[in-house]
Design a protein around this motif. Sequence first.
Motif, short mmCIF file in Angstrom:
data_model
loop_
_atom_site.label_atom_id
_atom_site.label_comp_id
_atom_site.label_asym_id
_atom_site.label_seq_id
_atom_site.Cartn_x
_atom_site.Cartn_y
_atom_site.Cartn_z
N LYS A 97 6.41 -53.36 -54.60
CA LYS A 97 5.84 -54.37 -55.49
C LYS A 97 4.42 -54.74 -55.14
O LYS A 97 3.94 -55.83 -55.48
N ILE A 98 3.70 -53.86 -54.48
CA ILE A 98 2.32 -54.11 -54.08
C ILE A 98 1.54 -52.82 -54.27
O ILE A 98 2.09 -51.72 -54.20
N GLY A 99 0.24 -52.97 -54.53
CA GLY A 99 -0.61 -51.79 -54.68
C GLY A 99 -0.82 -51.07 -53.36
O GLY A 99 -0.65 -51.66 -52.27
N TRP A 100 -1.17 -49.82 -53.44
CA TRP A 100 -1.38 -49.01 -52.25
C TRP A 100 -2.58 -48.09 -52.49
O TRP A 100 -3.05 -47.93 -53.61
N ASN A 101 -3.07 -47.52 -51.40
CA ASN A 101 -4.23 -46.64 -51.49
C ASN A 101 -3.93 -45.34 -50.75
O ASN A 101 -3.38 -45.37 -49.65
N TYR A 102 -4.30 -44.23 -51.36
CA TYR A 102 -4.12 -42.94 -50.70
C TYR A 102 -5.41 -42.15 -50.75
O TYR A 102 -6.04 -42.05 -51.81
N LYS A 103 -5.82 -41.62 -49.60
CA LYS A 103 -7.04 -40.82 -49.50
C LYS A 103 -6.66 -39.37 -49.24
O LYS A 103 -6.32 -39.00 -48.11
N PRO A 104 -6.70 -38.52 -50.26
CA PRO A 104 -6.22 -37.15 -50.10
C PRO A 104 -7.05 -36.31 -49.15
O PRO A 104 -6.53 -35.40 -48.50
N GLU A 105 -8.34 -36.61 -49.04
CA GLU A 105 -9.19 -35.78 -48.19
C GLU A 105 -8.82 -35.86 -46.71
O GLU A 105 -9.00 -34.91 -45.95
N ASN A 106 -8.27 -36.99 -46.28
CA ASN A 106 -7.80 -37.09 -44.88
C ASN A 106 -6.32 -37.47 -44.80
O ASN A 106 -5.85 -37.87 -43.74
N ARG A 107 -5.61 -37.36 -45.95
CA ARG A 107 -4.15 -37.51 -45.99
C ARG A 107 -3.70 -38.84 -45.38
O ARG A 107 -2.82 -38.90 -44.55
N THR A 108 -4.33 -39.92 -45.85
CA THR A 108 -4.09 -41.25 -45.30
C THR A 108 -3.57 -42.19 -46.38
O THR A 108 -4.17 -42.32 -47.45
N PHE A 109 -2.46 -42.85 -46.07
CA PHE A 109 -1.82 -43.81 -46.98
C PHE A 109 -1.96 -45.21 -46.37
O PHE A 109 -1.69 -45.41 -45.18
N ILE A 110 -2.37 -46.18 -47.20
CA ILE A 110 -2.65 -47.53 -46.69
C ILE A 110 -1.94 -48.58 -47.54
O ILE A 110 -2.03 -48.57 -48.77
N LEU A 111 -1.24 -49.48 -46.86
CA LEU A 111 -0.70 -50.70 -47.46
C LEU A 111 -1.38 -51.87 -46.78
O LEU A 111 -1.25 -52.05 -45.57
N SER A 112 -2.08 -52.68 -47.55
CA SER A 112 -2.80 -53.82 -46.97
C SER A 112 -2.04 -55.11 -47.23
O SER A 112 -1.46 -55.31 -48.30
N ASP A 113 -2.04 -55.99 -46.20
CA ASP A 113 -1.38 -57.31 -46.31
C ASP A 113 0.05 -57.18 -46.81
O ASP A 113 0.49 -57.88 -47.72
N PHE A 114 0.76 -56.30 -46.17
CA PHE A 114 2.12 -55.97 -46.61
C PHE A 114 3.14 -56.90 -45.98
O PHE A 114 3.20 -57.04 -44.75
N MET A 115 3.94 -57.56 -46.81
CA MET A 115 5.02 -58.41 -46.35
C MET A 115 6.34 -57.81 -46.81
O MET A 115 6.64 -57.80 -48.02
N PRO A 116 7.14 -57.26 -45.92
CA PRO A 116 8.36 -56.56 -46.30
C PRO A 116 9.28 -57.36 -47.21
O PRO A 116 9.80 -56.83 -48.21
N SER A 117 9.50 -58.61 -46.90
CA SER A 117 10.47 -59.41 -47.66
C SER A 117 10.03 -59.63 -49.11
O SER A 117 10.86 -59.73 -50.01
N GLN A 118 8.72 -59.69 -49.34
CA GLN A 118 8.20 -60.00 -50.67
C GLN A 118 7.80 -58.77 -51.48
O GLN A 118 7.85 -58.79 -52.71
#
Length: 253
Positions: free
Chosen positions: A138-159
């Motif tokens: 339920k939150i946006g995410w970012n993926y950088k294919p050139e260095n195969r990196t996935f990022i979740l910022s300010d991620f709260m598991p319960s929410q």
Amino acid sequence: MAKIIAPFLIKGTIEDINFVVTAEGENYARMRGNTGVTAEQFKNNPIYDRIREQGQEFGQCAKKSAIFRQRAFNFNQRAKDGSVAGRANKLLFEILQEDATQPQGKRTLTEGLKTNDGKEALLFFESNKIRPLKKVLKIGWNYKPENRTFILSDFMPSQHLDWPEEASHVQIAIATANWDYEKDILNTCYSTEVTLEKMGEKQNITLLTAKPLGDQLHLTFLFIGFLKQERKKLKFLHRKYNTTTLIAHHTPI
């Protein structure tokens, strides 16, 4: 067709007579029709050309589909539903139809995957359609294919996750696979797995993989798997509760 009147129902076939029972409980007997097509007729009659051509192309996709589903094997073992094979077959057949270089019956998945539309069709294929990514995360995410990196910022598991009732923890990971769709050589690299408690604190999550061998078509998969606490151990819930999604494709330069 004759109606059977008896204190019992008859089902099955005796020689050329079929015995059937309708939804209303009526019992009938009818002669078995000879409506089949012989193998020789199917092979030589031009009326069946379209069916034969489609069958050849679909058969090609079914073979490729088995390889496609192996791209993130470790994830799919923990997150898939019973329709995944059929849906993968259908997807690849749709991609094959993007091949504009050959007439029907001679089109190939290889040519279809060389097109932009063919590659785009792969995105957000779900191994478990019951738990698609858009429902679970339920939150946006970012993926950088050139260095195969996935990022979740300010991620709260319960929410930020849709939690199954039994789950107490979640595991998140990515995989990057190179798909040499001409030779079907398998090479997949997995990230480390991040395991979080449901009531864990807000944090930033970064996942990355090594570069797989080969530079044909890189596919990236996101896995979200839920676990429950059993004494001192964590155990994955049934795969119907978990998610594996193809989130990106990239052709290395």
